[in-house]
Design a protein around this motif. Structure first.
Motif, PDB file in Angstrom:
ATOM      1  N   ARG A 192      44.815   9.633  15.230  1.00 59.12           N
ATOM      2  CA  ARG A 192      45.754  10.528  15.895  1.00 59.12           C
ATOM      3  C   ARG A 192      46.370  11.551  14.930  1.00 59.12           C
ATOM      4  O   ARG A 192      46.762  12.642  15.346  1.00 59.12           O
ATOM      5  N   HIS A 193      46.458  11.194  13.663  1.00 59.64           N
ATOM      6  CA  HIS A 193      47.097  12.088  12.693  1.00 59.64           C
ATOM      7  C   HIS A 193      46.258  12.199  11.419  1.00 59.64           C
ATOM      8  O   HIS A 193      46.679  11.784  10.336  1.00 59.64           O
ATOM      9  N   PRO A 194      45.058  12.763  11.532  1.00 59.94           N
ATOM     10  CA  PRO A 194      44.167  12.820  10.368  1.00 59.94           C
ATOM     11  C   PRO A 194      44.691  13.665   9.213  1.00 59.94           C
ATOM     12  O   PRO A 194      44.349  13.405   8.057  1.00 59.94           O
ATOM     13  N   ILE A 195      45.508  14.658   9.503  1.00 55.73           N
ATOM     14  CA  ILE A 195      46.093  15.453   8.410  1.00 55.73           C
ATOM     15  C   ILE A 195      46.954  14.551   7.535  1.00 55.73           C
ATOM     16  O   ILE A 195      46.888  14.599   6.298  1.00 55.73           O
ATOM     17  N   LEU A 226      58.510   9.396   8.907  1.00 52.59           N
ATOM     18  CA  LEU A 226      59.549   9.987   9.755  1.00 52.59           C
ATOM     19  C   LEU A 226      58.999  11.141  10.582  1.00 52.59           C
ATOM     20  O   LEU A 226      59.247  11.226  11.793  1.00 52.59           O
ATOM     21  N   GLY A 227      58.219  12.030   9.942  1.00 61.21           N
ATOM     22  CA  GLY A 227      57.703  13.197  10.638  1.00 61.21           C
ATOM     23  C   GLY A 227      56.774  12.846  11.774  1.00 61.21           C
ATOM     24  O   GLY A 227      56.854  13.426  12.872  1.00 61.21           O
ATOM     25  N   VAL A 228      55.882  11.886  11.556  1.00 62.24           N
ATOM     26  CA  VAL A 228      54.944  11.493  12.599  1.00 62.24           C
ATOM     27  C   VAL A 228      55.674  10.789  13.747  1.00 62.24           C
ATOM     28  O   VAL A 228      55.327  10.963  14.913  1.00 62.24           O
ATOM     29  N   THR A 229      56.682  10.016  13.417  1.00 58.95           N
ATOM     30  CA  THR A 229      57.470   9.364  14.468  1.00 58.95           C
ATOM     31  C   THR A 229      58.117  10.403  15.382  1.00 58.95           C
ATOM     32  O   THR A 229      58.077  10.287  16.614  1.00 58.95           O
ATOM     33  N   VAL A 250      43.525   5.450  20.614  1.00 58.76           N
ATOM     34  CA  VAL A 250      43.240   5.944  19.266  1.00 58.76           C
ATOM     35  C   VAL A 250      44.326   5.499  18.304  1.00 58.76           C
ATOM     36  O   VAL A 250      45.524   5.685  18.561  1.00 58.76           O
ATOM     37  N   ARG A 251      43.914   4.913  17.202  1.00 56.41           N
ATOM     38  CA  ARG A 251      44.858   4.398  16.219  1.00 56.41           C
ATOM     39  C   ARG A 251      45.331   5.499  15.272  1.00 56.41           C
ATOM     40  O   ARG A 251      44.704   6.537  15.122  1.00 56.41           O
ATOM     41  N   THR A 252      46.429   5.207  14.603  1.00 59.05           N
ATOM     42  CA  THR A 252      46.903   6.041  13.514  1.00 59.05           C
ATOM     43  C   THR A 252      47.152   5.135  12.310  1.00 59.05           C
ATOM     44  O   THR A 252      47.551   3.988  12.459  1.00 59.05           O
TER      45      THR A 252
END
Length: 261
Positions: A192-195, A226-229, A250-252
């Motif tokens: 979900r957050h590859p960057i 914190l940012g991803v939350t 999809v996992r992160t």
């Protein structure tokens, strides 16, 4: 084509390349260069190609240096956390043109990353070091892979829109900027957050961990959690059931967030 139609077309073309739009495009391209320069500088720092230099600021004491380095990262994190929010964007675009909103974000982020690289205080104490040359090479390769993965992820969702280039180009040519949509492409099918995954790999794949690098790793990791939350909350609010279903599959890699089924 009638004379009036041709005149109207010429007038429209002239409006599309007005000095204000040319200026906005130049500003956006400059911001893109600054943003990419900041990211490249940070990558070179993690690959041991650029050292911690400390810049011109004199700070004494290990605790004070750690606090200063964390403060630089905190400013970067606060900038991202605030300027990426929809509520801020709505107010901010009453002050600046919507066409340069993303470019401004990119430019400021680039400046802050350059400041982190330039001003972070050297803390050369070695906390651990891998001695085996094969393992060291493998860790550096994993670090490089993390940054390549990050770059690939930006292109998976639209690199030039993410960095604000498409917006100023559309503005220059008189085209409207469509609202961003939800895309599930390439690595976004399983991450979900590859960057952020790329950043974490790039930071922590360190064959030699010095105190200054550990501070860098911990500071950016805290920002990512914190940012991803916050981003997850915004995405769920904006996309509703679409994102909830996606998040269920999809996992992160970022901890504290719900893993996929």
């Amino acid at each position: 084509m009638s004379e009036s139609t041709a005149l109207s077309a010429r007038s429209t073309a002239a409006a599309a390349i007005s000095p204000a739009r040319v200026g906005a495009f130049g500003y956006g391209m400059t911001a893109y260069f600054v943003g990419v320069s900041g990211l490249v500088a940070l990558i070179l720092l993690t690959l041991y190609i650029v050292p911690f230099t400390g810049g011109p600021i004199q700070i004494e004491g290990t605790g004070a240096k750690i606090a200063f380095n964390l403060g630089l990262i905190a400013v970067f994190g606060i900038q991202h956390a605030i300027m990426a929010r929809e509520g801020f964007k709505k107010k901010w675009t009453t002050v600046i043109s919507p066409a340069v909103e993303r470019a401004t974000f990119t430019g400021i982020a680039g400046v802050l990353m350059l400041l982190i690289v330039w001003l972070s205080r050297p803390l050369p104490e070695v906390l651990w070091a891998v001695q085996n040359e094969t393992v060291r090479a493998g860790l550096l390769g994993l670090c490089a892979f993390g940054w390549v993965y990050l770059l690939a992820a930006t292109f998976a969702i639209d690199h030039f829109e993410l960095f604000g280039v498409k917006q100023v180009w559309r503005n220059l040519t008189g085209k409207a900027t469509p609202a961003p949509g939800f895309k599930e492409r390439f690595m976004y099918r399983f991450d979900r957050h590859p960057i952020m995954t790329g950043v974490l790999l790039g930071l922590w794949s360190a064959p030699t961990m010095t105190l200054d690098r550990l501070v860098l790793c911990l500071g950016f990791t805290s920002y990512i959690v914190l940012g991803v939350t916050i981003e997850e909350r915004d995405l769920r609010r904006r996309l509703g059931a679409t994102y909830a279903e996606y998040a269920g599959r999809v996992r992160t890699v970022v901890p504290t967030l719900r893993a996929g089924k």
